[in-house]
Design an enzyme around this catalytic site. Structure first.
Site, PDB file in Angstrom:
ATOM      1  N   ASN A  85      70.234 115.390 -26.908  1.00 42.80           N
ATOM      2  CA  ASN A  85      68.817 115.362 -26.540  1.00 42.80           C
ATOM      3  C   ASN A  85      68.512 116.099 -25.235  1.00 42.80           C
ATOM      4  O   ASN A  85      67.366 116.136 -24.800  1.00 42.80           O
ATOM      5  CB  ASN A  85      68.332 113.915 -26.400  1.00 42.80           C
ATOM      6  CG  ASN A  85      68.387 113.151 -27.694  1.00 42.80           C
ATOM      7  OD1 ASN A  85      69.465 112.857 -28.200  1.00 42.80           O
ATOM      8  ND2 ASN A  85      67.240 112.821 -28.245  1.00 42.80           N
ATOM      9  N   VAL A  92      64.239 118.333 -22.761  1.00 45.29           N
ATOM     10  CA  VAL A  92      64.653 116.932 -22.892  1.00 45.29           C
ATOM     11  C   VAL A  92      63.897 116.353 -24.082  1.00 45.29           C
ATOM     12  O   VAL A  92      62.659 116.233 -24.051  1.00 45.29           O
ATOM     13  CB  VAL A  92      64.343 116.125 -21.622  1.00 45.29           C
ATOM     14  CG1 VAL A  92      64.747 114.669 -21.812  1.00 45.29           C
ATOM     15  CG2 VAL A  92      65.058 116.735 -20.425  1.00 45.29           C
ATOM     16  N   CYS A  93      64.607 116.014 -25.143  1.00 46.06           N
ATOM     17  CA  CYS A  93      63.978 115.505 -26.361  1.00 46.06           C
ATOM     18  C   CYS A  93      63.835 113.996 -26.291  1.00 46.06           C
ATOM     19  O   CYS A  93      64.816 113.252 -26.407  1.00 46.06           O
ATOM     20  CB  CYS A  93      64.814 115.884 -27.589  1.00 46.06           C
ATOM     21  SG  CYS A  93      64.762 117.632 -27.970  1.00 46.06           S
ATOM     22  N   LEU A  94      62.605 113.545 -26.084  1.00 45.83           N
ATOM     23  CA  LEU A  94      62.293 112.120 -26.031  1.00 45.83           C
ATOM     24  C   LEU A  94      60.942 111.894 -26.688  1.00 45.83           C
ATOM     25  O   LEU A  94      59.986 112.640 -26.436  1.00 45.83           O
ATOM     26  CB  LEU A  94      62.241 111.620 -24.582  1.00 45.83           C
ATOM     27  CG  LEU A  94      63.538 111.186 -23.915  1.00 45.83           C
ATOM     28  CD1 LEU A  94      63.276 110.873 -22.449  1.00 45.83           C
ATOM     29  CD2 LEU A  94      64.141 109.977 -24.613  1.00 45.83           C
TER      30      LEU A  94
END
Length: 480
Positions: A85, A92-94
């Site tokens: 992520n 930033v994969c959130l």
């Protein structure tokens, strides 16, 4: 600072400062709090253990209606993906940031803020990061999980610790980019003469971090262009967390070394990294293990930081002779502190200047009656830079100290409320010893063997207590 967004951010920053975290740190400038830098130390007992990872947070004008843009800055100059992520390009994969689809209730809302964002990012740094990748969340095969963890452990120390600290200290580094080897070297400034932070900037940390960069790296044009393209305006030459990073390194040095020694016994140097099925193109973590090199680099970094402290003592003569503002400030604080302890009549602390030097203090802590340290006398030295409190003091026990919050060579892990008040530093350190209290937060346990005993079985806890009492009993030998 009258618009709603600034007021909201100011409130969040104030709350963050009132509830400091040992693993989350912020830096911002009063003139523009819409751009904030953060440093997160990796959670213990994960492959990111106590690594130093930086992020930038850029807040939109309609915050908190919309989420901020978050960019990972610790990416090995755009070449290393530290997590499924956290991409090599900084993404930033959130779900709460709107950079990844999430389940109902996981999307961004105005209830989220700086702290929840940082905690969410930190949660990605788990003991099984491989499982963060969709479709692999139920993976239990150790033949996949552990090899992925192993390379993260290696790169956490190589990139987030060694490369980072070497840059601050002006220690030469060798980088490889697209098959080309480039050497980073310090220009001309001296590591022991750190730059001073602007008065309008703030670092919310425990303890505080400030700018201190020893030189501008010189890179070949292809690498330099790549770095400038990736970072743009999100990274400054004088890293705001430099001083903090150095002090954390001194606290965690033994833990980094333990990781290197443990992993080097399991993995042969020269072994290529495992490649996960979700790694592709430039969005990956490639390389080979070289723990022998990391061990040497860690030792060189530690020596360089300790030399800085020695250099401060040597330079203090010039600061005193030129009657700097800080020389007078520290002398005045010393006189007030001596008077305070005299009037309080607690008998727990004795303070003195070394050869009358206001930049070098010795203080002795007397063990609390009926505690593990009853009868003990523990001397510590505190060395100040002329830019205190921008640059925080270096503290080390001269008397051997056995304590879960003190490293084997005497560096205490502590936090202060008033960073510019010397007595706050002394009181914080004395509370560690005199109150005989222990934090259960593993990021504060800088003596691993002691922590294993203290938080182990009843018999192990008894052994910890015995070791502490022996330490107190022997401490008086150093005063004869």
């Amino acid at each position: 600072m009258s618009n709603p967004v600034s007021l909201r951010l100011a409130k969040e920053l104030s709350e963050f400062a009132k509830n400091p975290d040992h693993q989350l740190f912020l830096h911002y400038d009063d003139s523009n709090i819409m751009n904030i830098k953060a440093m997160i130390t990796g959670p213990p007992d994960t492959p990111y253990c106590l690594g130093q990872f930086e992020f930038s947070l850029q807040f939109p004008r309609d915050y908190p209606t919309d989420a901020p843009k978050v960019l990972a800055l610790t990416t090995n100059h755009g070449r290393t993906r530290f997590n499924p992520n956290i991409y090599s390009g900084g993404k930033v994969c959130l779900s709460i940031l709107g950079t990844w689809r999430g389940n109902a209730g996981e999307q961004w809302s105005s209830a989220h803020g700086i702290t929840s964002i940082l905690l969410s990012i930190q949660s990605l740094m788990s003991d099984k990061p491989y499982c963060n990748e969709p479709g692999h969340d139920l993976e239990k095969d150790p033949a996949k999980l552990e090899p992925y963890n192993q390379k993260i452990r290696h790169e956490t120390i190589r990139i987030s610790i060694c490369d980072r600290l070497e840059g601050f200290l002006g220690i030469n580094q060798t980088l490889t980019f697209n098959g080309t080897t480039d050497t980073i070297s310090s220009s001309s400034s001296t590591p022991s003469s750190p730059s001073t932070a602007a008065h309008s900037s703030n670092t919310l940390a425990t303890p505080v971090g400030t700018p201190n960069y020893s030189g501008t790296p010189t890179l070949s044009l292809p690498v330099l262009a790549h770095i400038e393209s990736l970072y743009a305006s999100t990274v400054t030459a004088n890293d705001e967390f430099c001083d903090l990073s150095k002090r954390l390194f001194l606290s965690y040095y033994d833990i980094y070394l333990h990781t290197v020694q443990t992993e080097s016994a399991l993995i042969k140097d020269g072994t290529a990294f495992y490649k996960a099925p979700f790694e592709y193109g430039s969005n990956k973590m490639d390389g080979t293990f070289n723990y022998a090199s990391l061990m040497e680099r860690l030792k060189v970094i530690k020596d360089a930081i300790e030399k800085e402290t020695t250099d401060w003592i040597e330079q203090s003569g010039k600061w005193i002779s030129s009657a700097t503002r800080m020389s007078s400030n520290l002398k005045r604080q010393y006189e007030q502190i001596v008077e305070y302890y005299r009037e309080s009549n607690t008998g727990g602390v004795d303070v003195e200047l070394v050869d009358g030097n206001p930049f070098v203090w010795n203080f002795t802590l007397f063990g609390k009656p009926m505690s593990n340290y009853d009868g003990g006398m523990f001397k510590a030295q505190m060395v100040f830079h002329n830019t205190f409190p921008d640059i925080q003091p270096r503290v080390k026990f001269c008397t051997p100290m056995y304590h879960v919050h003190v490293t084997a060579d005497g560096v205490p892990f502590y936090s202060v409320e008033k960073h510019d008040d010397v007595r706050s530093h002394i009181d914080a350190i004395s509370r560690l010893i005199l109150d005989d209290e222990y934090s259960t937060n593993p990021s504060t346990h800088v003596n691993l063997p002691a922590a294993k005993l203290l938080f182990g079985t009843k018999d192990e806890r008894r052994e910890y207590n015995r070791n502490a009492r022996r330490c107190a009993s022997r401490s008086t030998d150093y005063f004869e």
